[in-house]
Every structure is written in C-alpha cells, then in structure tokens.
Design an enzyme around this catalytic site. Structure first.
Site, PDB file in Angstrom:
ATOM      1  N   CYS A  24       0.809  -1.230   0.000  1.00  0.00           N
ATOM      2  CA  CYS A  24       0.000   0.000   0.000  1.00  0.00           C
ATOM      3  C   CYS A  24       0.837   1.272   0.000  1.00  0.00           C
ATOM      4  O   CYS A  24       0.327   2.351  -0.294  1.00  0.00           O
ATOM      5  CB  CYS A  24      -0.939   0.018   1.193  1.00  0.00           C
ATOM      6  SG  CYS A  24      -1.998  -1.406   1.230  1.00  0.00           S
ATOM      7  N   ASN A  49     -10.463  -0.324   0.246  1.00  0.00           N
ATOM      8  CA  ASN A  49      -8.997  -0.186   0.271  1.00  0.00           C
ATOM      9  C   ASN A  49      -8.442  -0.676  -1.074  1.00  0.00           C
ATOM     10  O   ASN A  49      -8.544  -1.863  -1.380  1.00  0.00           O
ATOM     11  CB  ASN A  49      -8.475  -1.028   1.452  1.00  0.00           C
ATOM     12  CG  ASN A  49      -6.962  -1.072   1.532  1.00  0.00           C
ATOM     13  OD1 ASN A  49      -6.260  -0.637   0.625  1.00  0.00           O
ATOM     14  ND2 ASN A  49      -6.451  -1.628   2.613  1.00  0.00           N
ATOM     15  N   HIS A  87      -3.346   6.819   3.044  1.00  0.00           N
ATOM     16  CA  HIS A  87      -3.791   5.541   2.472  1.00  0.00           C
ATOM     17  C   HIS A  87      -5.174   5.222   3.042  1.00  0.00           C
ATOM     18  O   HIS A  87      -5.401   5.327   4.246  1.00  0.00           O
ATOM     19  CB  HIS A  87      -2.779   4.445   2.820  1.00  0.00           C
ATOM     20  CG  HIS A  87      -3.290   3.078   2.492  1.00  0.00           C
ATOM     21  ND1 HIS A  87      -3.895   2.789   1.290  1.00  0.00           N
ATOM     22  CD2 HIS A  87      -3.302   1.928   3.215  1.00  0.00           C
ATOM     23  CE1 HIS A  87      -4.261   1.523   1.284  1.00  0.00           C
ATOM     24  NE2 HIS A  87      -3.913   0.976   2.425  1.00  0.00           N
TER      25      HIS A  87
END
Ligand code: ACO
Length: 331
Positions: A116, A286, A256
């Site tokens: 990520c 996500n 994020h």
C-alpha cells in the site's frame, strides 16, 4: 555542483471499474452485515474489475488521463514506474503493458512493489531521476486488482478491498512548488502480519488460509491497525520536520485509505480535523497502492487543489512498509 532539479506533479488521472460490490451484496456471500462493515471500516461499496479485463487496461486509462492532464503526448514520457502487488503478469510487467497500451514508445519501464505504500515509494524513486536530470517526464502509476487476490470466503478481509488505478506525471517544476520532503521505510520483521504468497508457502501460510487458497491476502487486521495508527503520525512528523513546515500550513492530508477508524486516529494524533483529511474509502474500499493517486485525482478534478497548497501524502502497508511525502501543489 549544479543544483538538483525540483520534481512536481504535472498531471493526474484515475480509473475505477464500473462494477460495484455493495455491503448488502457481501451479506449474501459471507456472514457479515452492512452495519458491522460501516461501523468497523467506514466502507459502503468497492469497485470490482471484470474477469476478462486486464489490470493493464485500467492502469492505461488512468495513465492516458494523467498524460493529457499534463498537456503532454505519450512520446514525451521517458520513464514509467508502476506500483502494484496484483499485476496481470510478473512478466511482462504492468509498466511494460501500459507502455504498449498508451504508446509511450520512448519510455523505459519497470514495476515496484511496496504494497500500500507503493505509490509514495514510486514517487520518491521518480523524484530522484528528475533531480539528477536523468529523466524529465515520468509516469508514476499505482494500480491494483485486489479482488483477484481476495478470499471471498474470509469475512475478515473480503469486506475491505477493491480495485482501481491512479497515475501522475512527474516532471521539473519551478522552485517553491513540487516535492519538498519525503521518507520511506520498512520493518521486515513485522512482515508476517500481512501476506500474499506467490510461488512459495509455509505451513503457517497454509494454516492461515482456507483449503486450497494460496494466492490470497491474509492479514492480522488488529496488528496492521496498531502499526498503521502509530506509523502515520511518525512518518508525517518526519516529512514536516525535514521541510520545516508545520501542520497548520498543510491544506490536506492524503492518507492511504484502509479504514476510517485509522484515519480518525491519525486525525487525533496529528491534531488535524477530519475535514482536512481526504477520504473516499466509503465508495472505493482499500485499493492498496492506488488509493492515494485516486484521491489526488479526485481532489484535483473537484478543484480542491490550488497552486501553492501544501499537501501531505502518507501510507503504510504490507512488508511492513511506510512512506510519506510533503508537496506544494504545482499546477
Ligand atoms: N463481519 C462481521 N464480523 C466480522 C467481520 C465481518 N466482515 N470481520 C471480522 N468480524 C468479527 C471477528 O470474527 C471478530 O469476532 P470474534 O470476536 O467473535 O472473534 C470481531 O468481528 C472483531 O474482529 P477484529 O478483527 O478484532 O475486528 P477489528 O475491529 O480489528 O476490525 C479490521 C477488523 C477492519 C480488519 C481492522 O483490524 C482493520 O481495518 N485493520 C487494518 C487493515 C489494513 O489497514 N490493512 C492495510 C494494509 S492492506 C495491504 O497492504 C494490501
């Protein structure tokens, strides 16, 4: 010694698949509820790439938009870096497939995996090439098809992830704008809390997954949560200190997009109200490395960003990895 060139974002682009997977639909797939998912994660729906569409197509759509937003032609690009942990192929790399699809015939191309944190890692690698004058127009892409590496029988992960792609063109900018400071880091000793096996698996990997599932994400959510809550504050503090900028001078934080509770924790730790923390996870879930460039492009298209605005980007992810950057908007 000649002064290094300054690197900044010249254009942004993003692409999300049309197909939506809502919490209500997930209720018929695993034992979960819309109420649990919203309360524990803040996510209402995520986008899913159709089986027959390669991730390279989504990444190329985002890339083409970023190139034209920068006022450039594909032939102007001299390097492509794609951050991903869910590419169509290990070879050809995602970046090579995008090069072909968009016609960036003069560009070198390689992929980078920092989970990520991948977009901010890629941004920093690209920045170094700009600073030294090696390249002048670099396409930085982050794209993920996480639905292809998600176990839709594991309710602890399948409610979290989605698919999408974001891209920016990085190039030389005038002094006073562009990337002011950046950090990236890793804590490999914590890597076992978030795994996605490729060609190898241990007994533990097998034990953590449902029968027959290999290339799917397994995560100890609360361990990742603890790491994320701490590291976002620390990484942000480091980039602010490096650039001698205070949080009050920062217009927006682009974190994020993993879980709204992690962002609420970050808001408290950084003493920044939620209105200055950009979020879109309610509608995307996500999307790992792609989450920050998708947010940046959304914010740019909503005219929320003005030349001179100070922005913090901050991410954490598998590895474990983390990264942050402070930039002054250049467009
Ligand atoms: N629906 C209903 N119940 C659920 C679900 C679900 N989808 N998922 C878990 N539960 C249950 C659990 O089984 C558990 O029940 P039990 O107490 O009877 O065992 C209970 O809810 C609590 O489970 P926790 O795992 O403690 O729930 P938590 O509040 O920690 O939330 C979550 C889990 C959402 C995964 C959270 O830990 C999180 O977001 N972690 C961070 C994840 C992340 O940010 N990852 C980013 C990196 S991803 C990457 O790099 C690819």
């Amino acid at each position: 010694m000649t002064k290094p060139f300054k690197a900044g974002i010249l254009g942004t682009g993003s692409a999300l698949p049309e197909k939506k997977l809502t919490n209500a639909e997930l209720e018929s797939i695993v034992e979960t509820s819309d109420e649990w998912i919203i309360k524990r994660t803040g996510i209402r729906e995520r986008r899913i790439l159709n089986d027959e569409v390669p991730l390279a197509k989504l990444a190329s759509d985002a890339a083409s938009k970023a190139i034209s937003d920068a006022g450039l032609k594909p032939e102007d690009i001299d390097l492509i870096i794609a951050a991903t942990l869910s590419p169509d192929y290990l070879t050809p790399s995602l970046s090579c497939s995008v090069q072909k699809e968009v016609g960036a015939v003069k560009a070198a191309a390689f992929d980078l995996n920092a989970a990520c944190s991948g977009f901010i890692y890629a941004l920093q690698v690209a920045q170094e090439f700009i600073r030294t004058g090696t390249y002048s127009k670099i396409l930085v892409i982050a794209a993920e098809a996480l639905s292809r590496v998600t176990d839709f029988t594991d309710r602890k992960t399948c409610v979290l992830f989605g698919d999408g792609a974001g891209a920016v063109v990085l190039g030389r900018v005038e002094d006073g704008t562009g990337i002011e400071s950046a950090v990236m880091g890793a804590m490999g000793e914590g890597g076992s809390v978030l795994t996605l096996p490729c060609f190898f698996e241990t007994e533990t990997d097998r034990a953590n997954r449902n029968e027959g599932k290999k290339q799917v994400i397994w995560m100890d959510g609360s361990e990742v949560f603890t790491f994320a809550s701490r590291i976002m504050g620390e990484a942000t503090g480091k980039v602010l200190e490096k650039a001698q900028v205070t949080m009050d001078e920062v217009k927006y934080v682009f974190p994020h997009q993993a879980n709204i509770r992690i962002l609420q924790n970050a808001s408290k730790r950084l003493n920044v109200p939620m209105e200055r923390i950009y979020t879109n996870l309610e509608f995307t879930g996500n999307i790992s490395s792609a989450s920050i460039p998708v947010c940046l492009d959304e914010a740019a298209r909503k005219n929320m960003l003005k030349k001179g605005d100070k922005l913090v980007l901050v991410a954490f992810g598998g590895g474990l990895t983390y990264a942050a950057a402070l930039l002054t908007w250049s467009k």
